[in-house]
Design a protein around this motif. Structure first.
Motif, PDB file in Angstrom:
ATOM      1  N   ASP A 137       5.901  -4.287  -0.545  1.00  0.00           N
ATOM      2  CA  ASP A 137       4.379  -3.949  -0.632  1.00  0.00           C
ATOM      3  C   ASP A 137       3.698  -5.044  -1.223  1.00  0.00           C
ATOM      4  O   ASP A 137       3.962  -5.408  -2.326  1.00  0.00           O
ATOM      5  CB  ASP A 137       4.306  -2.708  -1.428  1.00  0.00           C
ATOM      6  CG  ASP A 137       5.098  -1.437  -1.024  1.00  0.00           C
ATOM      7  OD1 ASP A 137       5.268  -1.326   0.304  1.00  0.00           O
ATOM      8  OD2 ASP A 137       4.944  -0.507  -1.574  1.00  0.00           O
ATOM      9  N   ASN A 140      -1.133  -2.701   9.414  1.00  0.00           N
ATOM     10  CA  ASN A 140      -0.630  -2.441   7.951  1.00  0.00           C
ATOM     11  C   ASN A 140       0.603  -3.038   7.601  1.00  0.00           C
ATOM     12  O   ASN A 140       1.296  -2.856   6.620  1.00  0.00           O
ATOM     13  CB  ASN A 140      -0.729  -1.000   7.553  1.00  0.00           C
ATOM     14  CG  ASN A 140      -1.952  -0.724   7.442  1.00  0.00           C
ATOM     15  OD1 ASN A 140      -3.114  -1.088   6.741  1.00  0.00           O
ATOM     16  ND2 ASN A 140      -2.471   0.621   7.875  1.00  0.00           N
ATOM     17  N   ARG A 164       4.365  -4.596   3.973  1.00  0.00           N
ATOM     18  CA  ARG A 164       3.379  -3.427   4.068  1.00  0.00           C
ATOM     19  C   ARG A 164       2.309  -3.312   3.146  1.00  0.00           C
ATOM     20  O   ARG A 164       2.196  -3.549   2.095  1.00  0.00           O
ATOM     21  CB  ARG A 164       4.266  -2.138   3.876  1.00  0.00           C
ATOM     22  CG  ARG A 164       3.593  -0.850   4.085  1.00  0.00           C
ATOM     23  CD  ARG A 164       4.381   0.399   3.863  1.00  0.00           C
ATOM     24  NE  ARG A 164       4.659   0.393   2.365  1.00  0.00           N
ATOM     25  CZ  ARG A 164       3.843   1.397   1.650  1.00  0.00           C
ATOM     26  NH1 ARG A 164       3.033   2.079   2.195  1.00  0.00           N
ATOM     27  NH2 ARG A 164       4.118   1.358   0.185  1.00  0.00           N
ATOM     28  N   ASP A 180      -0.544  -2.310   0.863  1.00  0.00           N
ATOM     29  CA  ASP A 180      -0.780  -1.153  -0.257  1.00  0.00           C
ATOM     30  C   ASP A 180      -1.781  -1.827  -1.127  1.00  0.00           C
ATOM     31  O   ASP A 180      -1.594  -2.818  -2.088  1.00  0.00           O
ATOM     32  CB  ASP A 180       0.602  -0.924  -0.873  1.00  0.00           C
ATOM     33  CG  ASP A 180       0.352  -0.129  -2.075  1.00  0.00           C
ATOM     34  OD1 ASP A 180      -1.039   0.596  -2.581  1.00  0.00           O
ATOM     35  OD2 ASP A 180       1.358   0.451  -2.629  1.00  0.00           O
ATOM     36  N   ALA A 189      -0.876  -2.039  -4.903  1.00  0.00           N
ATOM     37  CA  ALA A 189       0.270  -2.765  -5.095  1.00  0.00           C
ATOM     38  C   ALA A 189      -0.052  -3.561  -6.488  1.00  0.00           C
ATOM     39  O   ALA A 189      -1.216  -4.239  -6.454  1.00  0.00           O
ATOM     40  CB  ALA A 189       0.729  -3.570  -3.909  1.00  0.00           C
TER      41      ALA A 189
END
Length: 130
Positions: free
Chosen positions: A12, A37, A52, A54, A57
């Protein structure tokens, strides 16, 4: 027939395109899939990774305990100095680590998003005799 066909390590991060670029260059790989994404790459040796998005994060703080390790990657290399030059040239940074005992030489780093990883060189050992 195996139920699970393959696994992918997914990290992430806030900017998956940027982090995928770092690992794509480091692993001499190629981008295999991308959406708004998520970006997936395959390294020259076949290793698959995905990144990914985020926006919340939080990078791990290893070796400090505040935010734990979360995940850790090991990469086996032939030449630690050459691999370090590549990592730093791509935007990674060395982490303060102590020398590890045992048959490995290793050095710790963080990728541009703060995920930790180790470059590890296996020290050749003499074959057993007798």
């Amino acid at each position: 027939m195996a139920l699970v066909k393959a696994g992918v390590v997914v990290l992430d991060c806030a900017e998956p395109e940027k982090l995928a670029g770092f690992y794509k260059e480091f692993l001499e790989g190629e981008e295999t899939d991308a959406t708004a994404n998520r970006v997936e790459i395959r390294g020259a040796d076949g290793m698959r990774m995905a990144f990914r998005r985020d926006m919340n994060a939080t990078p791990p703080s290893w070796p400090r305990p505040e935010n734990a390790l979360q995940a850790h990657l090991d990469f086996v290399v032939d030449d630690l100095d050459e691999a370090e030059r590549r990592v730093v040239g791509l935007g990674g940074r060395p982490l303060e680590t102590k020398d590890a005992s045992g048959p490995f030489e290793e050095r710790g780093y963080a990728d541009p998003a703060g995920h930790s990883f180790t470059l590890r060189r296996v020290t050749p050992t003499a074959p057993k005799t007798g």
